[in-house]
Scaffold this motif. Structure first.
Motif, PDB file in Angstrom:
ATOM      1  N   LEU A   1      28.153   7.270 -23.162  1.00 23.35           N
ATOM      2  CA  LEU A   1      28.164   7.305 -24.623  1.00 23.35           C
ATOM      3  C   LEU A   1      27.048   6.435 -25.191  1.00 23.35           C
ATOM      4  CD1 LEU A   1      29.909   8.381 -27.065  1.00 23.35           C
ATOM      5  CD2 LEU A   1      30.891   6.076 -27.136  1.00 23.35           C
ATOM      6  N   ARG A   2      26.233   7.034 -26.057  1.00 24.17           N
ATOM      7  CA  ARG A   2      25.158   6.312 -26.715  1.00 24.17           C
ATOM      8  C   ARG A   2      25.387   6.207 -28.223  1.00 24.17           C
ATOM      9  NH1 ARG A   2      21.384   3.178 -24.863  1.00 24.17           N
ATOM     10  NH2 ARG A   2      19.698   4.129 -26.052  1.00 24.17           N
ATOM     11  N   GLY A   3      26.133   7.171 -28.733  1.00 25.04           N
ATOM     12  CA  GLY A   3      26.375   7.173 -30.169  1.00 25.04           C
ATOM     13  C   GLY A   3      27.437   8.199 -30.538  1.00 25.04           C
ATOM     14  N   PHE A   4      27.641   8.349 -31.837  1.00 28.54           N
ATOM     15  CA  PHE A   4      28.651   9.280 -32.352  1.00 28.54           C
ATOM     16  C   PHE A   4      28.037   9.927 -33.583  1.00 28.54           C
ATOM     17  CE2 PHE A   4      33.258   9.935 -33.782  1.00 28.54           C
ATOM     18  CZ  PHE A   4      33.564  10.767 -32.717  1.00 28.54           C
ATOM     19  N   PHE A   5      28.103  11.257 -33.638  1.00 28.84           N
ATOM     20  CA  PHE A   5      27.549  11.972 -34.788  1.00 28.84           C
ATOM     21  C   PHE A   5      28.706  12.581 -35.572  1.00 28.84           C
ATOM     22  CE2 PHE A   5      25.872  15.799 -36.862  1.00 28.84           C
ATOM     23  CZ  PHE A   5      24.877  15.217 -37.640  1.00 28.84           C
ATOM     24  N   THR A   6      28.751  12.267 -36.860  1.00 29.84           N
ATOM     25  CA  THR A   6      29.863  12.699 -37.696  1.00 29.84           C
ATOM     26  C   THR A   6      29.381  13.481 -38.914  1.00 29.84           C
ATOM     27  OG1 THR A   6      29.847  10.748 -39.126  1.00 29.84           O
ATOM     28  CG2 THR A   6      31.061  10.576 -37.038  1.00 29.84           C
ATOM     29  N   ASP A   7      30.342  14.047 -39.631  1.00 25.94           N
ATOM     30  CA  ASP A   7      30.013  14.719 -40.900  1.00 25.94           C
ATOM     31  C   ASP A   7      29.308  13.756 -41.843  1.00 25.94           C
ATOM     32  OD1 ASP A   7      31.146  17.076 -40.085  1.00 25.94           O
ATOM     33  OD2 ASP A   7      33.102  16.663 -40.965  1.00 25.94           O
ATOM     34  N   GLY A   8      29.715  12.499 -41.799  1.00 28.26           N
ATOM     35  CA  GLY A   8      29.091  11.496 -42.668  1.00 28.26           C
ATOM     36  C   GLY A   8      27.633  11.275 -42.326  1.00 28.26           C
ATOM     37  N   ASP A   9      27.322  11.291 -41.030  1.00 30.92           N
ATOM     38  CA  ASP A   9      25.914  11.147 -40.619  1.00 30.92           C
ATOM     39  C   ASP A   9      25.083  12.316 -41.132  1.00 30.92           C
ATOM     40  OD1 ASP A   9      26.217   8.731 -39.131  1.00 30.92           O
ATOM     41  OD2 ASP A   9      27.124   9.885 -37.500  1.00 30.92           O
ATOM     42  N   LEU A  10      25.664  13.505 -41.090  1.00 32.97           N
ATOM     43  CA  LEU A  10      24.956  14.691 -41.588  1.00 32.97           C
ATOM     44  C   LEU A  10      24.675  14.553 -43.085  1.00 32.97           C
ATOM     45  CD1 LEU A  10      23.850  17.560 -41.316  1.00 32.97           C
ATOM     46  CD2 LEU A  10      26.197  18.402 -41.672  1.00 32.97           C
ATOM     47  N   ARG A  11      25.689  14.123 -43.843  1.00 33.54           N
ATOM     48  CA  ARG A  11      25.489  13.973 -45.290  1.00 33.54           C
ATOM     49  C   ARG A  11      24.411  12.936 -45.600  1.00 33.54           C
ATOM     50  NH1 ARG A  11      31.107  14.356 -45.121  1.00 33.54           N
ATOM     51  NH2 ARG A  11      31.346  12.094 -45.337  1.00 33.54           N
ATOM     52  N   ARG A  12      24.454  11.839 -44.879  1.00 36.66           N
ATOM     53  CA  ARG A  12      23.454  10.787 -45.117  1.00 36.66           C
ATOM     54  C   ARG A  12      22.046  11.293 -44.787  1.00 36.66           C
ATOM     55  NH1 ARG A  12      27.938   7.664 -43.659  1.00 36.66           N
ATOM     56  NH2 ARG A  12      27.618   7.964 -41.408  1.00 36.66           N
TER      57      ARG A  12
ATOM     58  N   LEU B   1      16.785  20.487 -39.154  1.00 34.11           N
ATOM     59  CA  LEU B   1      17.911  20.566 -38.218  1.00 34.11           C
ATOM     60  C   LEU B   1      17.449  20.434 -36.767  1.00 34.11           C
ATOM     61  CD1 LEU B   1      20.109  23.393 -39.805  1.00 34.11           C
ATOM     62  CD2 LEU B   1      20.226  20.916 -40.135  1.00 34.11           C
ATOM     63  N   ASN B   2      16.156  20.264 -36.587  1.00 33.08           N
ATOM     64  CA  ASN B   2      15.627  20.102 -35.228  1.00 33.08           C
ATOM     65  C   ASN B   2      15.371  18.636 -34.874  1.00 33.08           C
ATOM     66  OD1 ASN B   2      15.425  22.880 -34.313  1.00 33.08           O
ATOM     67  ND2 ASN B   2      13.876  23.122 -35.931  1.00 33.08           N
ATOM     68  N   ILE B   3      15.685  17.754 -35.792  1.00 37.13           N
ATOM     69  CA  ILE B   3      15.505  16.334 -35.532  1.00 37.13           C
ATOM     70  C   ILE B   3      16.446  15.906 -34.405  1.00 37.13           C
ATOM     71  CG2 ILE B   3      17.226  15.643 -37.255  1.00 37.13           C
ATOM     72  CD1 ILE B   3      15.467  13.221 -37.896  1.00 37.13           C
ATOM     73  N   PRO B   4      15.984  15.078 -33.470  1.00 38.62           N
ATOM     74  CA  PRO B   4      16.870  14.672 -32.360  1.00 38.62           C
ATOM     75  C   PRO B   4      18.055  13.846 -32.871  1.00 38.62           C
ATOM     76  CG  PRO B   4      14.828  13.424 -32.314  1.00 38.62           C
ATOM     77  CD  PRO B   4      14.626  14.514 -33.320  1.00 38.62           C
ATOM     78  N   LEU B   5      19.179  14.022 -32.223  1.00 41.07           N
ATOM     79  CA  LEU B   5      20.389  13.316 -32.641  1.00 41.07           C
ATOM     80  C   LEU B   5      20.229  11.804 -32.591  1.00 41.07           C
ATOM     81  CD1 LEU B   5      23.226  15.455 -31.061  1.00 41.07           C
ATOM     82  CD2 LEU B   5      22.892  14.961 -33.483  1.00 41.07           C
ATOM     83  N   SER B   6      19.405  11.327 -31.677  1.00 44.63           N
ATOM     84  CA  SER B   6      19.203   9.879 -31.557  1.00 44.63           C
ATOM     85  C   SER B   6      18.698   9.268 -32.853  1.00 44.63           C
ATOM     86  CB  SER B   6      18.230   9.576 -30.423  1.00 44.63           C
ATOM     87  OG  SER B   6      16.979  10.221 -30.650  1.00 44.63           O
ATOM     88  N   ALA B   7      18.092  10.094 -33.713  1.00 45.95           N
ATOM     89  CA  ALA B   7      17.529   9.585 -34.966  1.00 45.95           C
ATOM     90  C   ALA B   7      18.559   9.535 -36.096  1.00 45.95           C
ATOM     91  CB  ALA B   7      16.341  10.443 -35.388  1.00 45.95           C
ATOM     92  N   VAL B   8      19.646  10.243 -35.968  1.00 44.44           N
ATOM     93  CA  VAL B   8      20.605  10.321 -37.078  1.00 44.44           C
ATOM     94  C   VAL B   8      22.028   9.896 -36.684  1.00 44.44           C
ATOM     95  CG1 VAL B   8      19.344  12.103 -38.342  1.00 44.44           C
ATOM     96  CG2 VAL B   8      20.976  12.766 -36.563  1.00 44.44           C
ATOM     97  N   MET B   9      22.296   9.709 -35.406  1.00 43.40           N
ATOM     98  CA  MET B   9      23.659   9.370 -34.964  1.00 43.40           C
ATOM     99  C   MET B   9      24.008   7.919 -35.317  1.00 43.40           C
ATOM    100  SD  MET B   9      23.033   8.850 -30.870  1.00 43.40           S
ATOM    101  CE  MET B   9      22.128   7.420 -30.244  1.00 43.40           C
ATOM    102  N   THR B  10      25.295   7.605 -35.258  1.00 42.32           N
ATOM    103  CA  THR B  10      25.768   6.229 -35.410  1.00 42.32           C
ATOM    104  C   THR B  10      25.733   5.559 -34.051  1.00 42.32           C
ATOM    105  OG1 THR B  10      27.231   6.777 -37.263  1.00 42.32           O
ATOM    106  CG2 THR B  10      27.748   4.781 -36.013  1.00 42.32           C
ATOM    107  N   ARG B  11      24.965   4.490 -33.950  1.00 40.99           N
ATOM    108  CA  ARG B  11      24.861   3.786 -32.670  1.00 40.99           C
ATOM    109  C   ARG B  11      25.991   2.758 -32.524  1.00 40.99           C
ATOM    110  NH1 ARG B  11      20.050   4.578 -30.086  1.00 40.99           N
ATOM    111  NH2 ARG B  11      18.455   5.720 -31.280  1.00 40.99           N
TER     112      ARG B  11
END
Length: 326
Positions: free
Chosen positions: A245-256, A265-275
């Motif tokens: 586990l490196r992070g968690f991606f949620t609906d809130g992360d998407l809204r932010r 939508l092609n941005i890597p998850l590492s850039a938008v996930m919650t660490r």
């Protein structure tokens, strides 16, 4: 407020005040006799046998139930039935706890006379320390109730409340002396809401396998949206190349992310996930996970294996709500 409502509330409050006064007085009066009674019960090789008739009998039943559920083996014995065969319930090493407001209840005092001859320890709970019951007891716990809560000072109200409070005090003190833990309590309460609170673990509720959304941190945002939609989850665990586990991606992360003005939508998850997200383990108690979700105001939690650090499930608040834990 009309006069009838005023009378209802005034009377109810007076009852509660009188009963609270009785319990408060009992608390202040606790001393050596209470300590001695508890020590006898703690050292007993047998069970606690609660005895009483009428209202005192009802309280005795409740105290027996509380003691049994908190690690002290207990039974209730009806004084009349005991004289017709139920004395067989009593064994060597048992301790008798007899309840009687007056201490002069015929059936109870007759039974105590028989039991004291058998060498059994007798603890009495009464409002009359000079009664026959008290005199037949090894230890007497005096309720010291001055006034019942009913207007005629007759109906057992303050006295039965004090009896119940004293029984609860004995049970809780014994719990501490015996080191009675929540795990032991859980084994005695497998059903109902208590059972759920004390027995259910995250592993019993988490979504796993195909219902557990997991994506790599190098994956694009749209990959997370796809798996979250497929699993009907509001979040996804994000892992490194080794599956940890490196992070968690949620609906809130998407809204932010969208609020920044970017619709990439092609941005890597590492850039938008919650660490360093909140997380729980399969063996975590469900009630503890529910507390985290409630206090931290989140909807989902990743569930990871303690040894590998890999996500093995996801816990959704809906799963906790369904079990009545939230």
């Amino acid at each position: 407020m009309n006069s009838k409502d005023a009378l209802i509330l005034r009377t109810a409050r007076e009852v509660i005040r009188k009963e609270a006064k009785a319990v408060g007085g009992l608390s202040n009066a606790l001393g050596r006799d209470f300590c001695a009674a508890v020590k006898i019960l703690a050292a007993s090789r047998g069970k606690a046998v609660l005895v009483g008739i009428g209202k005192s009998g009802l309280i005795a039943r409740k105290i027996a139930a509380t003691l049994s559920s908190t690690g002290t083996q207990s039974v209730y014995l009806h004084p009349v039935e005991s004289l017709h065969g139920d004395l067989g319930m009593i064994s060597e090493g048992d301790t008798i706890i007899a309840l009687s407001y007056s201490g002069e209840t015929e059936e109870t005092t007759k039974l105590m006379a028989l039991l004291s001859k058998q060498g059994l320890k007798v603890i009495s709970i009464t409002n009359n320390p000079a009664s026959r019951l008290a005199l037949a007891s090894d230890i007497t716990l005096d309720l010291g109730v001055k006034e019942e809560a009913c207007p005629m000072n007759i109906v057992p109200t303050s006295s039965t409340t004090a009896m119940l409070a004293l029984g609860d005090a004995i049970a809780v003190v014994l719990m501490r002396l015996k080191g009675f833990t929540s795990d032991k309590f859980a084994r005695l309460h497998p059903g109902g809401n208590l059972g759920k609170l004390l027995n259910i673990r995250v592993a019993d509720l988490m979504r796993k396998g195909r219902l557990n959304p997991v994506v790599k941190e190098t994956s694009p945002l749209k990959a997370a949206l796809k798996i979250m939609t497929a699993t009907a989850a509001g979040a996804a665990s994000v892992t490194d190349a080794r599956g940890r586990l490196r992070g968690f991606f949620t609906d809130g992360d998407l809204r932010r992310h969208l609020q920044t003005g970017s619709f990439d939508l092609n941005i890597p998850l590492s850039a938008v996930m919650t660490r360093n997200p909140l997380k729980v383990y399969p063996e975590t108690m469900a009630m503890d996970a529910a507390r985290i979700i409630s206090e931290r105001k989140v909807d989902n939690l990743p569930v990871i294996d303690k040894k590998t650090g890999r996500p093995v499930g996801i816990l959704d608040e809906k799963d906790l709500l369904r079990e009545g834990l939230l």
